[in-house]
Design a protein around this motif. Structure first.
Motif, PDB file in Angstrom:
ATOM      1  N   SER A   1       0.897  -1.168  -0.025  1.00  0.00           N
ATOM      2  CA  SER A   1      -0.001  -0.060   0.147  1.00  0.00           C
ATOM      3  C   SER A   1       0.882   1.324  -0.091  1.00  0.00           C
ATOM      4  CB  SER A   1      -0.995  -0.237   1.180  1.00  0.00           C
ATOM      5  OG  SER A   1      -1.782  -1.107   1.465  1.00  0.00           O
TER       6      SER A   1
ATOM      7  N   ARG B   1       1.461   0.605 -10.701  1.00  0.00           N
ATOM      8  CA  ARG B   1       0.066   0.122  -9.697  1.00  0.00           C
ATOM      9  C   ARG B   1      -0.563  -1.147 -10.121  1.00  0.00           C
ATOM     10  NH1 ARG B   1      -0.296   5.782 -10.728  1.00  0.00           N
ATOM     11  NH2 ARG B   1      -1.969   5.515 -11.923  1.00  0.00           N
TER      12      ARG B   1
ATOM     13  N   ALA C   1      -5.996   6.388  -1.830  1.00  0.00           N
ATOM     14  CA  ALA C   1      -4.780   5.566  -1.507  1.00  0.00           C
ATOM     15  C   ALA C   1      -4.148   5.930  -0.371  1.00  0.00           C
ATOM     16  CB  ALA C   1      -3.699   5.759  -2.605  1.00  0.00           C
TER      17      ALA C   1
ATOM     18  N   LEU D   1       1.992   1.670  -3.456  1.00  0.00           N
ATOM     19  CA  LEU D   1       0.811   2.215  -4.408  1.00  0.00           C
ATOM     20  C   LEU D   1       0.582   3.706  -3.881  1.00  0.00           C
ATOM     21  CD1 LEU D   1      -1.313   1.254  -6.127  1.00  0.00           C
ATOM     22  CD2 LEU D   1      -2.787   0.875  -4.111  1.00  0.00           C
TER      23      LEU D   1
END
Length: 626
Positions: free
Chosen positions: A216, A456, A254, A219
């Protein structure tokens, strides 16, 4: 008055002969009637053999794809994670719910000792000292005897009382107590297995949460870079404001996802810390990556599951124990015989207490035959019969639930493996696409935003693959637990047990008399484990898309209303009563076994070296079965 003195070639006179014969006929009639009554159908066992309750529905093989090889123990070793093994052992030592189950086992051992003592004679020391004033009113105002007198008495002696267990009523209660004891021991074993499964599931969830957090973060970094580049393009007029706003929305999502991942990771860590007995500070760190998925599991045969799982064995023993109590309740209708004896010394002065003339004794017997009790005994029989039917239904539900858990685990593993192959293909394609876009970007034929989008895509595919890997591991843990395999095996080949934890110190220490009974470790029983075993307080926190690991020991048992089992309709099981001496010896072995671990549990922390052991299911056949 007739003379009964014997003469040469003597024989009883006619009236004496009649009286003697009459007494013999009465005694024989009472004894014969009671014996016949005890042997009638009312006093037969009513509970069916536990295995026959589900014998008509157990298939010859699993419906889901599985191998019929013998189920292997030591399933923690399949994951090749020493940290996980040490956490399981720590949980076995410190988990409060497991230690509570161990305390219930020790209490059950003490209750079994109480029930066993009811079948033995009771010997008491008796002592009394008294002085009393008596008034002489028989002779009026006689000058020969005083009008009153003061009498002192000192007495010491022994008293013996014993209920003769003619109908084995007390022995049936002993059998029930022994069955309850071993079933609670098996409940502890099932609780250990369940605790190991919960610890493994939470540990792998923590490892996956750390990896998911890293993905994460990658990302978020890619999303921030995309927004930066897009902002420059929007300022140059190469990108519309609407497109930039959409990218900024994805960036905010995000950022929020990263916060949620951190919260999820800390919540899992705290749950695991509570499970192993630590303070929930979210300080537990996971290391490495998830282990590879073990090879397909050997599930054995469905019929073998009834003998492998300790919680099913415990439920089977409770059926037998409830039947023993029902049989004992029926025998309350029969007469009871008691024997009483006492002996001692009694005197007016202490100096004469032990003279030959001061010794006294008494010997007698008694018979108690209930005639009218307002229906109390028969109501007690109905209560025990209903409890017996309930235990049969609980066993049936426990067995069917166990079959469902195995079938679900086998089918889920096959489906997840197939799904994992598709996700792996998607991941491979995403990595190939990212490699091509990177080359195009390096050659200047592709913009940075498209290249970052491909990166991504790879991260998202990795997250999906991680979720499926965790789901596969959790499902395998649930399947190992459902099959009844032991998580850890010692070097000698027997299932490992947890060491007794340091006891909680009380402000007012308990007197020594209240300490649990002590002695060596007990043999386990044949087919019972745990009443259902309570799960530890910390519930596992499962990652998204992960299949939760079901823990059979924690599932509440509910009797299925659709298939009632009528006690009278059940085929009576003919069971010969074992000799009292043999049963007493076996029960002594069980009580002695549980007491040893109880003594270790109350030992000081700096001197304790023993292990709180519970025998493996393989040893269960050695325990007494009524």
């Amino acid at each position: 008055m007739q003379n009964f003195a014997p003469t040469p070639g003597w024989r009883l006179s006619r009236p004496a002969w009649r009286r003697t014969l009459g007494r013999a006929v009465v005694v024989a009639s009472i004894t014969g009637a009671s014996t016949t009554l005890a042997g009638c159908s009312l006093f037969q066992r009513e509970a069916p053999e536990p295995k026959t309750v589900v014998s008509g529905v157990v298939p010859a093989a699993w419906s889901a794809p599985a191998t019929a090889d013998t189920v292997a123990d030591d399933w923690l070793k399949d994951f090749n994670d020493p940290t996980l093994t040490s956490l399981v052992e720590e949980a076995w030592r410190n988990n409060a719910t497991l230690l509570s189950a161990i305390s219930r086992r020790d209490a059950s051992a003490a209750r079994a000792a109480i029930d066993k003592a009811a079948n033995l004679p009771r010997l008491d020391f008796q002592a009394s000292v008294g002085r009393q004033r008596q008034i002489n009113d028989f002779l009026g105002n006689s000058t020969v005897l005083p009008s009153d007198a003061y009498i002192s008495r000192i007495r010491f002696g022994l008293g013996l009382s014993w209920e003769l267990d003619v109908w084995n009523r007390v022995l049936d209660l002993n059998h029930a107590a022994a069955g309850d004891l071993v079933s609670v021991m098996l409940d502890v074993e099932a609780a250990r297995f369940s605790l190991a499964a919960q610890t493994a599931s939470l540990w792998f969830s923590l490892v996956a949460a750390d990896q998911r957090l890293e993905l994460s973060q990658a990302l978020q970094k890619s999303q921030n870079e995309t927004v930066r580049i897009s902002g420059e393009r929007e300022a140059s007029g190469l990108l519309s404001t609407a497109e930039l706003i959409k990218l900024e929305t994805d960036q905010a999502a995000a950022d929020g996802d990263l916060v949620a991942r951190k919260l999820e990771r800390d919540r899992i860590a705290r749950s695991l810390e509570v499970l192993v007995g630590r303070y929930p500070a979210a300080a537990l760190e996971a290391s490495g990556a998830l282990p590879p998925m073990p090879a397909p599991i050997a599930a054995g045969l469905p019929s073998n599951l009834l003998e492998r799982r300790p919680d099913i064995q415990a439920a089977a023993l409770r059926v037998t124990a409830s039947d023993d109590r029902l049989l004992a309740a029926k025998k309350n209708l029969l007469p009871r015989f008691t024997l009483n004896a006492s002996g001692g010394t009694q005197s007016k002065y202490r100096d004469l207490l032990f003279d030959d003339d001061s010794f006294t004794w008494s010997l007698g017997g008694g018979l108690l035959q209930p005639i009218f009790d307002g229906g109390q005994i028969r109501a007690g029989i109905r209560v025990q019969r209903a409890l017996m039917v309930e235990s049969v239904q609980k066993y049936r539900d426990k067995a069917l639930s166990a079959f469902r858990e195995v079938e679900d685990g086998l089918a889920t593993e096959a489906a997840l493996r197939q799904q994992r192959d598709f996700v792996q293909r998607a991941l491979d394609l995403s990595m190939k696409n990212q490699s091509l876009t990177q080359k195009s970007y390096d050659n200047g034929t592709l913009d940075a935003g498209t290249n970052l989008g491909a990166e991504r895509g790879v991260v998202l595919a990795r997250i999906k693959a991680l979720d499926l890997d965790l789901a596969l591991l959790n499902n395998r843990i649930a399947l190992d637990l459902a099959l009844g395999g032991s998580p850890v095996v010692r070097a000698d080949g027997s299932p490992a047990a947890a060491d007794a934890a340091t006891p909680v110190l009380l402000k007012a220490p308990l007197p020594e008399e209240t300490a649990p009974v002590g002695a060596p470790t007990a043999p386990a029983v044949e087919t019972p484990v745990a009443a259902p075993v309570e799960m530890p307080a910390a519930a596992p926190v499962e990652a998204p898309a992960a299949v939760p690991a079901e823990t059979p020991a924690a599932a509440p048992v509910e009797a299925p209303a659709a298939v009632p089992v009528e006690a009278p309709a059940a085929a009576p099981v003919s069971i010969s009563e074992p000799a009292t001496t043999s049963e007493d010896q076996e029960l002594d072995a069980i009580l002695a076994a549980v007491g040893a671990s109880a003594d270790e549990a109350v030992a000081p922390a700096d001197t304790k070296t023993g292990a709180d052991t519970v025998p493996p299911p393989a040893e269960v056949a050695a325990a007494p079965t009524p």
